[in-house]
Design an enzyme around this catalytic site. Structure first.
Site, PDB file in Angstrom:
ATOM      1  N   SER A  18       0.814  -1.222   0.000  1.00 13.03           N
ATOM      2  CA  SER A  18       0.000   0.000   0.000  1.00 13.03           C
ATOM      3  C   SER A  18       0.843   1.266   0.000  1.00 13.03           C
ATOM      4  O   SER A  18       0.390   2.313  -0.465  1.00 13.03           O
ATOM      5  CB  SER A  18      -0.925   0.010   1.221  1.00 13.03           C
ATOM      6  OG  SER A  18      -0.173  -0.103   2.423  1.00 13.03           O
ATOM      7  N   GLY A  55      -2.026  -4.251   1.103  1.00  8.38           N
ATOM      8  CA  GLY A  55      -2.157  -5.472   1.887  1.00  8.38           C
ATOM      9  C   GLY A  55      -1.159  -6.554   1.533  1.00  8.38           C
ATOM     10  O   GLY A  55      -1.094  -7.583   2.214  1.00  8.38           O
ATOM     11  N   ASN A  83       3.810  -5.319   5.756  1.00  7.63           N
ATOM     12  CA  ASN A  83       2.660  -6.115   6.188  1.00  7.63           C
ATOM     13  C   ASN A  83       3.078  -7.404   6.869  1.00  7.63           C
ATOM     14  O   ASN A  83       2.392  -7.879   7.784  1.00  7.63           O
ATOM     15  CB  ASN A  83       1.739  -6.400   4.995  1.00  7.63           C
ATOM     16  CG  ASN A  83       0.995  -5.150   4.554  1.00  7.63           C
ATOM     17  OD1 ASN A  83       0.401  -4.457   5.367  1.00  7.63           O
ATOM     18  ND2 ASN A  83       1.042  -4.854   3.269  1.00  7.63           N
ATOM     19  N   ASP A 164      -4.972   6.493  10.281  1.00  4.07           N
ATOM     20  CA  ASP A 164      -4.555   5.173  10.775  1.00  4.07           C
ATOM     21  C   ASP A 164      -3.145   5.187  11.359  1.00  4.07           C
ATOM     22  O   ASP A 164      -2.712   4.223  11.985  1.00  4.07           O
ATOM     23  CB  ASP A 164      -4.654   4.120   9.672  1.00  4.07           C
ATOM     24  CG  ASP A 164      -3.733   4.387   8.474  1.00  4.07           C
ATOM     25  OD1 ASP A 164      -2.855   5.270   8.564  1.00  4.07           O
ATOM     26  OD2 ASP A 164      -3.906   3.708   7.447  1.00  4.07           O
ATOM     27  N   HIS A 167      -0.228   5.018   6.988  1.00  2.00           N
ATOM     28  CA  HIS A 167      -0.036   5.393   5.582  1.00  2.00           C
ATOM     29  C   HIS A 167       0.238   6.883   5.440  1.00  2.00           C
ATOM     30  O   HIS A 167      -0.398   7.697   6.103  1.00  2.00           O
ATOM     31  CB  HIS A 167      -1.272   5.007   4.769  1.00  2.00           C
ATOM     32  CG  HIS A 167      -1.522   3.532   4.725  1.00  2.00           C
ATOM     33  ND1 HIS A 167      -2.355   2.902   5.626  1.00  2.00           N
ATOM     34  CD2 HIS A 167      -1.026   2.578   3.910  1.00  2.00           C
ATOM     35  CE1 HIS A 167      -2.368   1.608   5.352  1.00  2.00           C
ATOM     36  NE2 HIS A 167      -1.574   1.381   4.317  1.00  2.00           N
TER      37      HIS A 167
END
Length: 201
Positions: A18, A55, A83, A164, A167
């Site tokens: 991402s 992801g 991830n 979040d 990012h």
């Protein structure tokens, strides 16, 4: 006799998760697009194809590598592993997957550089030491450029990440691009020198 200058546009591919895909941002503000623009400002005729999938783990990147190879880029920026870390997966597995990616790129004759990631502190010092060592060890093994921490200057900085906390915002992407640019320019210089090196053989 010197080799002629490369006239064609240098075509790069960014293989990542991402952070490459530009999660939460317009495509024009994703890392590959902004890096391409920054390189253009420096006088480099480079295009960067975005092979980022949100992801994706290192295993996911390895599974998608055929698509990158089929595109036959002049070089690849590899940005994977965040991830794996966030899911607490074994550093040894992430390293093995990245090693397989780099080995296949090398076998295909496609140069690459490596974008590093660092472990979050909540996994403990042993995990962090093992995970953080992946990238410098692989960069040394393959003798390639390494940008040690992709999110340097972004993680934990107000206004640099989306709600979040993971990012980058558009501003965060600009910070990433500004900091990684010198390393990418070294990579681009190596790619541009390759035809001349071949001609001299």
């Amino acid at each position: 006799m010197s080799a002629p200058a490369r006239a064609a546009t240098l075509r790069l591919a960014a293989l990542g998760d991402s952070l490459t895909a530009g999660w939460g941002l317009p495509a024009s503000e994703a890392f590959p697009a902004r890096l391409q623009a920054a390189l253009a400002e420096k006088g480099h005729d480079v295009t960067i194809a975005n092979f980022g999938v949100s992801g994706d783990t290192t295993a996911g990147g390895l599974a998608r590598l055929d698509g990158v190879l089929a595109a036959k880029p002049d070089g690849v920026l590899v940005e994977l592993g965040a991830n794996d870390m966030l899911r607490g997966q074994a550093p040894e597995a992430a390293k093995a997957n990245l090693d397989a990616i780099l080995s296949r790129l090398k076998a295909a004759g496609i140069p690459f550089m490596l974008c590093g990631m660092r472990s979050a502190k909540n996994y403990g010092s042993d995990y962090a030491a093992a995970f953080d060592a992946i990238y410098p060890e692989l960069a040394q093994k393959y003798g390639v450029e390494l940008y040690p921490f992709f999110l340097d200057g972004v993680t934990g900085q107000p206004g640099m990440t989306l709600p979040d906390g993971l990012h980058p915002t558009a501003r965060g992407v600009e910070v990433v691009v500004a900091r990684i640019l010198p390393t990418v320019e070294m990579f681009v210089a190596r790619l541009k020198a390759a035809p001349a090196a071949m001609a001299g053989q």
